[in-house]
Design an enzyme around this catalytic site. Structure first.
Site, short mmCIF file in Angstrom:
data_model
loop_
_atom_site.label_atom_id
_atom_site.label_comp_id
_atom_site.label_asym_id
_atom_site.label_seq_id
_atom_site.Cartn_x
_atom_site.Cartn_y
_atom_site.Cartn_z
CG HIS A 78 -2.12 -0.87 1.06
ND1 HIS A 78 -3.34 -0.61 1.62
CD2 HIS A 78 -2.28 -2.02 0.36
CE1 HIS A 78 -4.20 -1.56 1.28
NE2 HIS A 78 -3.58 -2.43 0.53
CE1 TYR A 207 -5.35 3.92 8.79
CE2 TYR A 207 -5.94 3.64 11.09
CZ TYR A 207 -5.16 3.30 10.01
OH TYR A 207 -4.19 2.33 10.15
N PRO A 299 -4.19 0.38 18.70
CG PRO A 299 -5.96 -1.04 18.12
CD PRO A 299 -5.38 -0.28 19.26
CE1 TYR A 391 -1.29 3.80 9.56
CE2 TYR A 391 -0.19 2.94 7.61
CZ TYR A 391 -1.21 2.88 8.53
OH TYR A 391 -2.16 1.88 8.44
P1 RFL Z 1 1.42 -11.87 21.55
O1 RFL Z 1 0.97 -11.93 20.12
O2 RFL Z 1 0.43 -11.48 22.57
O3 RFL Z 1 2.06 -13.30 21.90
C1 RFL Z 1 2.40 -13.66 23.23
C2 RFL Z 1 2.38 -15.16 23.35
O4 RFL Z 1 2.78 -15.52 24.68
C3 RFL Z 1 1.89 -16.53 25.18
N1 RFL Z 1 1.88 -16.49 26.65
C4 RFL Z 1 2.58 -17.36 27.43
N2 RFL Z 1 3.39 -18.38 27.11
C5 RFL Z 1 3.95 -19.07 28.13
N3 RFL Z 1 3.73 -18.78 29.46
C6 RFL Z 1 2.92 -17.76 29.81
N4 RFL Z 1 2.71 -17.48 31.09
C7 RFL Z 1 2.31 -17.00 28.77
N5 RFL Z 1 1.47 -15.94 28.75
C8 RFL Z 1 1.23 -15.65 27.47
C9 RFL Z 1 0.55 -16.18 24.56
O5 RFL Z 1 -0.33 -17.30 24.52
C10 RFL Z 1 0.97 -15.71 23.16
O6 RFL Z 1 0.99 -16.77 22.23
O7 RFL Z 1 2.65 -10.85 21.72
P2 RFL Z 1 3.87 -10.51 20.71
O8 RFL Z 1 4.49 -11.74 20.14
O9 RFL Z 1 4.68 -9.52 21.45
O10 RFL Z 1 3.16 -9.78 19.46
C11 RFL Z 1 2.57 -8.52 19.60
C12 RFL Z 1 1.41 -8.36 18.60
O11 RFL Z 1 0.57 -9.48 18.72
C13 RFL Z 1 0.61 -7.08 18.85
O12 RFL Z 1 1.47 -6.00 19.16
C14 RFL Z 1 -0.21 -6.65 17.61
O13 RFL Z 1 -1.20 -7.61 17.33
C15 RFL Z 1 -0.87 -5.28 17.83
N6 RFL Z 1 -1.76 -4.89 16.73
C16 RFL Z 1 -1.25 -4.36 15.56
N7 RFL Z 1 0.09 -4.23 15.40
C17 RFL Z 1 0.60 -3.77 14.22
O14 RFL Z 1 1.82 -3.63 14.10
N8 RFL Z 1 -0.20 -3.46 13.13
C18 RFL Z 1 -1.56 -3.57 13.21
O15 RFL Z 1 -2.23 -3.33 12.21
C19 RFL Z 1 -2.13 -4.01 14.47
N9 RFL Z 1 -3.46 -4.16 14.60
C20 RFL Z 1 -3.13 -5.04 16.87
C21 RFL Z 1 -3.97 -4.65 15.78
C22 RFL Z 1 -3.72 -5.53 18.04
C23 RFL Z 1 -5.08 -5.63 18.14
N10 RFL Z 1 -5.60 -6.12 19.36
C24 RFL Z 1 -6.42 -7.25 19.44
C25 RFL Z 1 -5.11 -5.58 20.60
C26 RFL Z 1 -5.35 -4.75 15.86
C27 RFL Z 1 -5.92 -5.21 17.06
C28 RFL Z 1 -7.41 -5.25 17.13
C1 PHB Z 2 -5.92 -4.41 10.78
O1 PHB Z 2 -6.03 -4.66 9.57
O2 PHB Z 2 -6.23 -5.24 11.65
C2 PHB Z 2 -5.45 -3.07 11.20
C3 PHB Z 2 -4.97 -2.19 10.25
C4 PHB Z 2 -4.55 -0.92 10.63
C5 PHB Z 2 -4.61 -0.57 11.97
C6 PHB Z 2 -5.07 -1.45 12.92
C7 PHB Z 2 -5.51 -2.71 12.54
O3 PHB Z 2 -4.22 0.69 12.32
#
Ligand code: RFL
Ligand code: PHB
Length: 402
Positions: A78, A207, A299, A391
């Site tokens: 993108h 957005y 996010p 971004y």
């Molecule tokens: P995770 O993915 O939470 O993985 C952690 C893992 O640790 C395990 N765990 C344990 N294992 C052993 N012993 C324990 N006591 C444990 N406790 C937990 C868990 O089961 C899990 O498997 O963390 P990690 O690897 O640091 O990754 C981070 C990302 O997942 C997170 O920052 C992103 O998803 C945030 N996020 C976004 N980030 C972006 O860069 N671009 C995006 O577009 C974006 N969109 C989002 C998002 C997060 C969202 N939510 C749900 C908060 C959109 C949403 C809606």
């Molecule tokens: C997504 O596709 O889940 C997404 C994209 C952009 C954001 C957050 C989430 O800023």
């Protein structure tokens, strides 16, 4: 799945999310032994629908880890995104405003799947469904991890522990309270997300700041859409039928969006609270926090997964320098280097969240401030450039002395 559980490794990695799996892969490529211990089953980890946008820095890192092939084939590059306010769309031309930088739209689920496959091919152990994970002797140089697996207790000795276990994990909680400082802001709303096998409403992300609250039109592919709505924290997922979701999204879009929106049954629907959080420092003795274990962003700026990836880049480099050259430099500067980058992404994510969401509880003056700021931002090239620059992701060495 039967795994043989070693008694010792060089780096014990807690958590098999994107941070833990990517670290494991980069260390494996450098010949550093590691074991990943994960609380959940693989299917559960893959079932969490989260991020969708990767910065160039993250894309490069996935290539370096040798897991970028499918991403380049199936991911969507993108060059811009849109901001919708008062019925008008304003395009942020990332490519033009940043001298050619772009982002990659590729789901966290797909990325995690690619990393899991690479992990399996590496032959290094990943212990899924481990319970009672506990960290011991982390203040010194001979830490170990204890856990239960299939009813048996185990101990894993190691040189270092990488805490990649997310916000609710055990790693950060194992650091004594008196050496850690936590900064937190909880927002008074969450995001209700819906995933569907319908073509995205637009080629680019939109957005939306509408009087009914924020909305985001995102995507996973040309046939799969991801949409989000700002909802009060008190909202229950059971109260949102698919039809109610689509209806509310229509109300927050412009005429063109309403016309083009194609709806269908949801594949997944969930509510995520929004939070800004940083824990300092990210290192205690032989424990290093990476990814959501050490920090959370709302996010809106798409920064969470990207920050996890850059933490892992710094951490893998630090371990490689240590094992290959006997240098402690990367290890000793890990926390400081990461935090410098993290705070800038925290700042941008907080700011972009504040700009695009409704905050009725803050009173009429703050909505007038927001209107004035949107008017400025959407009509100033300097402001658009600043949004674009943040971004797409700041350069890894941003702010470091030459
Ligand atoms: P995770 O993915 O939470 O993985 C952690 C893992 O640790 C395990 N765990 C344990 N294992 C052993 N012993 C324990 N006591 C444990 N406790 C937990 C868990 O089961 C899990 O498997 O963390 P990690 O690897 O640091 O990754 C981070 C990302 O997942 C997170 O920052 C992103 O998803 C945030 N996020 C976004 N980030 C972006 O860069 N671009 C995006 O577009 C974006 N969109 C989002 C998002 C997060 C969202 N939510 C749900 C908060 C959109 C949403 C809606
Ligand atoms: C997504 O596709 O889940 C997404 C994209 C952009 C954001 C957050 C989430 O800023």
């Amino acid at each position: 799945m039967d795994v043989s559980i070693p008694k010792r490794t060089q780096v014990a990695i807690i958590g098999a999310g994107p941070a833990g799996l990517l670290l494991g892969q980069l260390l494996y490529k450098a010949g550093i032994d590691n074991v990943i211990i994960e609380r959940q089953a693989p299917a559960y980890v893959l079932g969490r629908i989260r991020a969708g946008v990767l910065e160039q820095v993250s894309v490069d890192l996935l290539d370096e880890a040798g897991v970028g092939e499918r991403m380049h084939r199936e991911g969507l590059v993108h060059e811009g995104f849109e901001m919708l306010w008062e019925g008008r769309r304003h395009r942020i031309d990332m490519k033009q405003l940043t001298g050619g930088k772009k982002v990659m739209v590729y789901g966290q689920t797909e990325l995690t799947r690619d990393l899991m496959e690479a992990r399996q091919a590496s032959g290094l152990p990943t212990i899924y469904e481990a319970s009672d994970v506990a960290l011991h002797d982390i203040a010194g140089t001979h830490p170990h991890v204890s856990f239960a697996y299939q009813g048996q207790s185990h101990q894993l000795a190691c040189d270092f522990i990488a805490g990649c276990d997310g916000f609710h994990g055990v790693s950060r909680a194992s650091i004594p309270r008196n050496v850690i400082r936590e900064y937190e802001k909880v927002y008074p709303f969450g995001w209700l997300g819906l995933l569907s096998d319908t073509p995205p409403v637009s080629d680019e992300l939109i957005y939306v700041n509408s009087p009914r609250g924020f909305a985001l039109c995102s995507q996973r592919s040309r046939t799969r859409s991801r949409y989000y709505l700002q909802v009060p924290l008190t909202e229950r997922i059971e109260n949102w039928s698919d039809e109610a979701f689509w209806q509310e999204l229509r109300l927050r879009l412009d005429d063109e969006g309403r016309e083009r929106l194609i709806t269908g049954p949801s594949l997944e629907k969930s509510i995520a609270p929004l939070r800004s959080f940083v824990s300092e420092p990210l290192r205690f003795g032989s424990l290093f926090l990476a990814g959501d274990a050490g920090h959370i962003v709302p996010p809106t700026g798409a920064k969470g997964l990207n920050l996890a990836a850059t933490d892992v880049k710094y951490l893998s480099n630090a371990f490689i320098e240590y094992y290959q050259q006997g240098s402690l430099e990367g290890i000793d500067t890990y926390s400081e280097r990461c935090l410098r980058r993290i705070w800038k992404a925290e700042r941008f994510s907080w700011w972009f969240t504040s700009l695009m969401h409704s905050f009725p509880e803050d009173g009429p003056i703050s909505s007038r401030f927001q209107e004035a700021e949107l008017e400025y931002v959407l009509h100033s090239e300097a402001a658009a450039r600043s949004i674009a620059e943040n971004y797409v992701g700041l350069p890894l060495d941003f702010g470091e002395e030459a």
